[in-house]
Motif scaffolding. Structure first.
Motif, mmCIF file in Angstrom:
data_model
loop_
_atom_site.group_PDB
_atom_site.id
_atom_site.type_symbol
_atom_site.label_atom_id
_atom_site.label_comp_id
_atom_site.label_asym_id
_atom_site.label_seq_id
_atom_site.Cartn_x
_atom_site.Cartn_y
_atom_site.Cartn_z
ATOM 1 N N ALA A 75 0.850 -1.193 0.000
ATOM 2 C CA ALA A 75 0.000 0.000 0.000
ATOM 3 C C ALA A 75 0.887 1.246 0.000
ATOM 4 O O ALA A 75 1.980 1.245 0.563
ATOM 5 N N ALA A 76 0.429 2.290 -0.650
ATOM 6 C CA ALA A 76 1.185 3.545 -0.672
ATOM 7 C C ALA A 76 0.795 4.378 0.549
ATOM 8 O O ALA A 76 -0.381 4.653 0.769
ATOM 9 N N LEU A 77 1.769 4.726 1.344
ATOM 10 C CA LEU A 77 1.572 5.589 2.493
ATOM 11 C C LEU A 77 2.413 6.844 2.288
ATOM 12 O O LEU A 77 3.327 6.863 1.471
ATOM 13 N N GLY A 78 2.126 7.864 3.047
ATOM 14 C CA GLY A 78 2.915 9.079 2.919
ATOM 15 C C GLY A 78 2.708 9.991 4.101
ATOM 16 O O GLY A 78 1.818 9.783 4.924
ATOM 17 N N ILE A 127 7.026 12.713 2.203
ATOM 18 C CA ILE A 127 7.609 11.558 1.521
ATOM 19 C C ILE A 127 6.500 10.545 1.235
ATOM 20 O O ILE A 127 5.454 10.550 1.871
ATOM 21 N N ALA A 128 6.735 9.706 0.243
ATOM 22 C CA ALA A 128 5.845 8.582 -0.065
ATOM 23 C C ALA A 128 6.644 7.307 0.156
ATOM 24 O O ALA A 128 7.841 7.254 -0.158
ATOM 25 N N PHE A 129 5.994 6.281 0.698
ATOM 26 C CA PHE A 129 6.681 5.026 0.967
ATOM 27 C C PHE A 129 5.679 3.890 0.932
ATOM 28 O O PHE A 129 4.475 4.093 0.963
ATOM 29 N N GLY A 130 6.192 2.670 0.855
ATOM 30 C CA GLY A 130 5.339 1.495 0.870
ATOM 31 C C GLY A 130 5.105 1.024 2.290
ATOM 32 O O GLY A 130 5.891 1.300 3.187
ATOM 33 N N GLY A 131 4.013 0.306 2.481
ATOM 34 C CA GLY A 131 3.736 -0.219 3.813
ATOM 35 C C GLY A 131 2.282 -0.591 3.970
ATOM 36 O O GLY A 131 1.585 -0.843 2.997
ATOM 37 N N SER A 153 3.411 -0.411 9.150
ATOM 38 C CA SER A 153 4.753 -0.859 8.763
ATOM 39 C C SER A 153 5.150 -0.029 7.544
ATOM 40 O O SER A 153 4.287 0.492 6.832
ATOM 41 N N GLY A 154 6.444 0.100 7.314
ATOM 42 C CA GLY A 154 6.868 0.912 6.185
ATOM 43 C C GLY A 154 8.240 0.533 5.657
ATOM 44 O O GLY A 154 9.065 -0.004 6.376
ATOM 45 N N TRP A 155 8.431 0.824 4.386
ATOM 46 C CA TRP A 155 9.745 0.666 3.743
ATOM 47 C C TRP A 155 9.946 1.819 2.791
ATOM 48 O O TRP A 155 9.003 2.314 2.167
ATOM 49 N N LEU A 156 11.176 2.298 2.730
ATOM 50 C CA LEU A 156 11.500 3.441 1.886
ATOM 51 C C LEU A 156 11.764 3.004 0.453
ATOM 52 O O LEU A 156 12.418 1.994 0.221
ATOM 53 N N PRO A 157 11.257 3.765 -0.529
ATOM 54 C CA PRO A 157 11.545 3.430 -1.928
ATOM 55 C C PRO A 157 13.013 3.698 -2.233
ATOM 56 O O PRO A 157 13.727 4.306 -1.436
ATOM 57 N N LYS A 158 13.419 3.268 -3.387
ATOM 58 C CA LYS A 158 14.825 3.457 -3.798
ATOM 59 C C LYS A 158 15.101 4.913 -3.974
ATOM 60 O O LYS A 158 16.033 5.487 -3.656
#
Length: 136
Positions: free
Chosen positions: A44-47, A102-106, A131-136
């Motif tokens: 999911a896109a979180l930000g 910022i936008a990130f996945g999670g 939960s979250g992970w940073l894009p490249k």
């Protein structure tokens, strides 16, 4: 006797510094997966805006009216330089500055599951959780 007095004073001052928040902000991280299992990345896109609240790294809504505790995947680090704090994707070296959107996945995380699996993050940071992970 004089040394003992200095030691007691040093311990008292050290305790006060810790209470006043002299340390680094707490960056909640997800536990590594059990041996033999792979890490699951929710897509999911979180930000939002990285901020420090109550000594904890959180993500605030762009409007600043609410925030959430994000438990980051391994490979996310907290850094600080002359411009301030940033989140670092340690795999790519990309920096995400505090105070900028910022936008990130999670994905969202239920509070009861967070309490069971991550009691320190619950105690130090509070709900809501994701939960979250940073894009490249």
């Amino acid at each position: 006797m004089k040394r003992l007095g200095y030691c007691i004073l040093f311990v008292a001052i050290s305790g006060c510094a810790a209470v006043l928040g002299g340390g680094e902000p707490f960056l909640p991280l997800l536990n590594p997966p059990p041996p033999g299992q792979e890490e699951v990345y929710l897509t999911a896109a979180l930000g939002g805006v990285p901020v420090i609240e109550r000594g904890c790294v959180r993500i605030a809504s762009p409007a600043g009216d609410r925030s959430r505790t994000v438990l980051w995947h391994r490979g996310t680090e907290l850094g600080k330089d002359s411009q301030g704090y940033y989140l670092l994707n340690a795999r790519t070296g990309t920096r995400y500055r505090f105070g900028t959107v910022i936008a990130f996945g999670g994905g969202e995380m239920p509070a009861d599951w967070a309490a069971q699996s991550y009691p320190e993050a619950v105690r130090r940071c509070g709900p809501p959780y994701a939960s979250g992970w940073l894009p490249k």
